[in-house]
Scaffold this motif. Sequence first.
Motif, mmCIF file in Angstrom:
data_model
loop_
_atom_site.group_PDB
_atom_site.id
_atom_site.type_symbol
_atom_site.label_atom_id
_atom_site.label_comp_id
_atom_site.label_asym_id
_atom_site.label_seq_id
_atom_site.Cartn_x
_atom_site.Cartn_y
_atom_site.Cartn_z
ATOM 1 N N CYS A 146 -31.853 13.355 31.638
ATOM 2 C CA CYS A 146 -31.423 12.411 30.603
ATOM 3 C C CYS A 146 -29.896 12.440 30.489
ATOM 4 O O CYS A 146 -29.268 13.465 30.752
ATOM 5 N N GLY A 147 -29.329 11.345 30.036
ATOM 6 C CA GLY A 147 -27.902 11.283 29.714
ATOM 7 C C GLY A 147 -27.019 11.667 30.883
ATOM 8 O O GLY A 147 -27.233 11.251 32.028
ATOM 9 N N THR A 148 -26.036 12.480 30.581
ATOM 10 C CA THR A 148 -25.059 12.878 31.585
ATOM 11 C C THR A 148 -25.717 13.599 32.760
ATOM 12 O O THR A 148 -25.328 13.409 33.922
ATOM 13 N N ALA A 149 -26.713 14.411 32.473
ATOM 14 C CA ALA A 149 -27.398 15.152 33.542
ATOM 15 C C ALA A 149 -28.048 14.179 34.530
ATOM 16 O O ALA A 149 -28.117 14.446 35.742
ATOM 17 N N VAL B 298 -32.776 18.270 35.686
ATOM 18 C CA VAL B 298 -31.411 18.711 35.396
ATOM 19 C C VAL B 298 -31.211 18.672 33.891
ATOM 20 O O VAL B 298 -31.507 17.650 33.259
ATOM 21 N N SER B 299 -30.721 19.759 33.339
ATOM 22 C CA SER B 299 -30.522 19.769 31.891
ATOM 23 C C SER B 299 -29.519 20.846 31.508
ATOM 24 O O SER B 299 -29.658 21.996 31.922
ATOM 25 N N GLN B 300 -28.532 20.479 30.718
ATOM 26 C CA GLN B 300 -27.608 21.485 30.199
ATOM 27 C C GLN B 300 -28.364 22.449 29.313
ATOM 28 O O GLN B 300 -28.362 23.640 29.528
ATOM 29 N N SER B 301 -29.018 21.903 28.295
ATOM 30 C CA SER B 301 -29.670 22.753 27.287
ATOM 31 C C SER B 301 -30.944 23.400 27.803
ATOM 32 O O SER B 301 -31.335 24.474 27.345
ATOM 33 N N GLY B 302 -31.615 22.710 28.723
ATOM 34 C CA GLY B 302 -32.923 23.195 29.176
ATOM 35 C C GLY B 302 -34.009 22.962 28.150
ATOM 36 O O GLY B 302 -35.117 23.510 28.257
ATOM 37 N N THR C 214 -34.390 19.577 26.582
ATOM 38 C CA THR C 214 -34.586 18.142 26.341
ATOM 39 C C THR C 214 -36.060 17.771 26.550
ATOM 40 O O THR C 214 -36.628 18.012 27.623
ATOM 41 N N THR D 219 -37.160 15.582 29.554
ATOM 42 C CA THR D 219 -36.954 16.259 30.849
ATOM 43 C C THR D 219 -38.024 17.341 31.053
ATOM 44 O O THR D 219 -38.563 17.506 32.153
ATOM 45 N N ALA E 189 -20.695 15.822 23.579
ATOM 46 C CA ALA E 189 -20.618 15.094 24.848
ATOM 47 C C ALA E 189 -20.423 16.094 25.985
ATOM 48 O O ALA E 189 -19.483 16.885 25.984
ATOM 49 N N SER E 190 -21.323 16.045 26.933
ATOM 50 C CA SER E 190 -21.306 17.036 28.012
ATOM 51 C C SER E 190 -20.128 16.799 28.966
ATOM 52 O O SER E 190 -19.847 15.670 29.357
ATOM 53 N N GLU F 100 -19.946 7.081 23.751
ATOM 54 C CA GLU F 100 -20.346 8.219 22.913
ATOM 55 C C GLU F 100 -19.226 8.615 21.948
ATOM 56 O O GLU F 100 -19.473 8.927 20.797
ATOM 57 N N LYS G 68 -26.639 17.377 20.379
ATOM 58 C CA LYS G 68 -26.351 18.109 21.617
ATOM 59 C C LYS G 68 -27.625 18.312 22.426
ATOM 60 O O LYS G 68 -27.631 18.231 23.635
ATOM 61 N N VAL H 71 -31.648 17.242 22.616
ATOM 62 C CA VAL H 71 -32.608 16.284 22.080
ATOM 63 C C VAL H 71 -34.017 16.792 22.362
ATOM 64 O O VAL H 71 -34.577 16.562 23.432
HETATM 65 C C1 G6P Z 1 -27.866 14.471 24.727
HETATM 66 C C2 G6P Z 1 -26.412 14.933 24.844
HETATM 67 C C3 G6P Z 1 -25.863 14.564 26.223
HETATM 68 C C4 G6P Z 1 -26.745 15.139 27.308
HETATM 69 C C5 G6P Z 1 -28.213 14.727 27.137
HETATM 70 C C6 G6P Z 1 -29.128 15.514 28.050
HETATM 71 O O1 G6P Z 1 -27.901 13.087 24.732
HETATM 72 O O2 G6P Z 1 -25.632 14.329 23.836
HETATM 73 O O3 G6P Z 1 -24.546 15.082 26.359
HETATM 74 O O4 G6P Z 1 -26.288 14.694 28.558
HETATM 75 O O5 G6P Z 1 -28.650 14.986 25.803
HETATM 76 O O6 G6P Z 1 -29.111 16.843 27.628
HETATM 77 P P1 G6P Z 1 -29.472 18.059 28.548
HETATM 78 O O7 G6P Z 1 -29.311 19.267 27.656
HETATM 79 O O8 G6P Z 1 -30.889 17.866 28.975
HETATM 80 O O9 G6P Z 1 -28.525 18.044 29.689
#
Ligand code: G6P
Length: 609
Positions: free
Chosen positions: A299-302, A345-349, A351, A354, A398-399, A487, A604, A606
């Motif tokens: 999702c999003g930037t990922a 792909v996920s920053q937070s792991g 989402t 995802t 914002a990532s 954003e 940050k 979702v």
């Molecule tokens: C939210 C954040 C974005 C991020 C996206 C996916 O929308 O504001 O910056 O890219 O979630 O998040 P993730 O943790 O799965 O990379």
Amino acid sequence: MCGIVGVLGNGPVAGQLVEALKRLEYRGYDSAGVATLEQGRITRVRASGKLKNLEEKLALHPLAGAIGIGHTRWATHGKPTELNAHPHAGAKVAVVHNGIIENFRELREELQARGASFASETDSEVVAHLVAEGLARGEAPSTAVASALRRLKGAFALAFLFEGEEDLLIGARRGSPLAVGWGNEGVYLGSDALALAPFAHTISYLDEGDWVVLRRVEVQFHDADDKRVDRRRQPLLAGSFLVDKGNFRHFMAKEIHEQPEVVGRTLAHYLDLAEGVVNLPFDFGFDPKSLSRITISACGTAFYAGLAARYWLERFAHLSVDIDIASEFRYRDPPLLENGLMVVVSQSGETADTLAALRYARAQGQHTLAIVNVETSTIARESELVAKTLAGPEIGVASTKAFTCQLIVFACLAIALGRARNVLSIEQERELVSQLIAAPAQMAETLSDERQVETVARDVARAESVLYLGRGPAFPLAMEGALKLKELSYIHAEGYAAGELKHGPIALIDYAMPVIVLAPPDASLEKTVSNLQEVAARGGHLILIGSRTAHTAAAAPLAGFIELSEQVSGPFAIVVYAVIIQLLAYHVAVFMGKDVDQPRNLAKSVTVE
Ligand code: G6P
């Protein structure tokens, strides 16, 4: 990732050095060491493994020196042995280093030809020998360090200790962070505020390219041109540590500027830097030759990181790639081929969409790989394979740094699969890896000229709508640029494939709408420039992000130009170009007075659909 400390104290400092190193343990390490001056002579104690091993050695051989440096090493060049542990020494100097010295091979050969003998396999040791040569020429320590710094390529932080110099430490920063702390019992150097928190009451962060001479009564900062400069001294608030903004107004700015460091760290995790090849820290557990397809979801930037990766996976590994945003993928009921690999792909792991995409793929019997920044996250736990991005905590909603680290992991994955599937030769692998290794230093160089981005940002801040254009991997980056802009600044923005301009967006062109063209010097430059000219021919408000070559080729009136070095080229150029689209969105939002770190309505992580 390595951690650096230095102490100029009033009594024995070994205890403080180890204490500060403990506070850097969170960065990850596999060996450690300290050096102090004992009657003017450098004495080192080093140990592989955890700090307790170092402490045991120090208990047997206590160090009495009142000045010293210390290091936790996270192996990049050479195994985590005692010999490779820092501090490294040349005649009359010891050094600790965090980062990568890109040109260490040529420097090592050059130094060896002049008689230097190396005790380790590290890239860091060349720095000690370079400075030792300067000292042997009769140069003062600060002169020897300044001339050695001019020879080094890469992104790094360094701290030096000199024989016979009881009142002198020197630190340097290029790409990796370093701070000076003032306490009641001495002055300090450290990789971050966390290391210095128990000892220092005030702190100054080195700016990019700075080097600093520390004495007990005076600390002198120098910029990249060796000019004396002042750096703001600020209180070090207990408890502020990890979520500290450093010298920056916003977390996002700090995170953008951390990229040379964290991208270097991520590269070091996925490459064998000494050999110049990819070395994935996991086994696939299946034969990459038998892979039928890769499916990517995020999702999003990922998601945009995944879109860029498609170009690399197809070209370098000859794999077909299917990619979709997770909220669509999970409900499409897509048939997945046997022997397929699902990459989420996920920053937070965390989402939700995802995670659902990952679960769907597992249920369909796919191999699964998660590229995540938070290793303890649900997605990391539920995926068969985990490839971590070593971006560190990302606080800005914002990532930014997680995105570039995701790109790095994907690039390494594409090269590894390309080799395993006999698509790439070893020479091709080495060439691609050398382009990746150059990225941290190129990012640091790009970040050092922020004013040109600010000038363009003032212009963009007046717009109601913005169009971003790019081709190849720069197309997903155009979409990421547009996402960042909306954003942060709430300006409507769209990212388009430059070749698609004629099929719709060209109708929007007028002088009010900035059209930002991403034109890295790659195979599609000529075509991108043609699209730029189509905009120019219609009186469009053109902003070019590219090299001098693109500027010359454009031969069109530009409302703005953000120049990157000609060296930032090839398939991975977007990793460095990403810095510009992030900075642009950041400065537009700052001019408009928006809440940069917590834009309205955004979260940050979702964790709901
Ligand atoms: C939210 C954040 C974005 C991020 C996206 C996916 O929308 O504001 O910056 O890219 O979630 O998040 P993730 O943790 O799965 O990379």
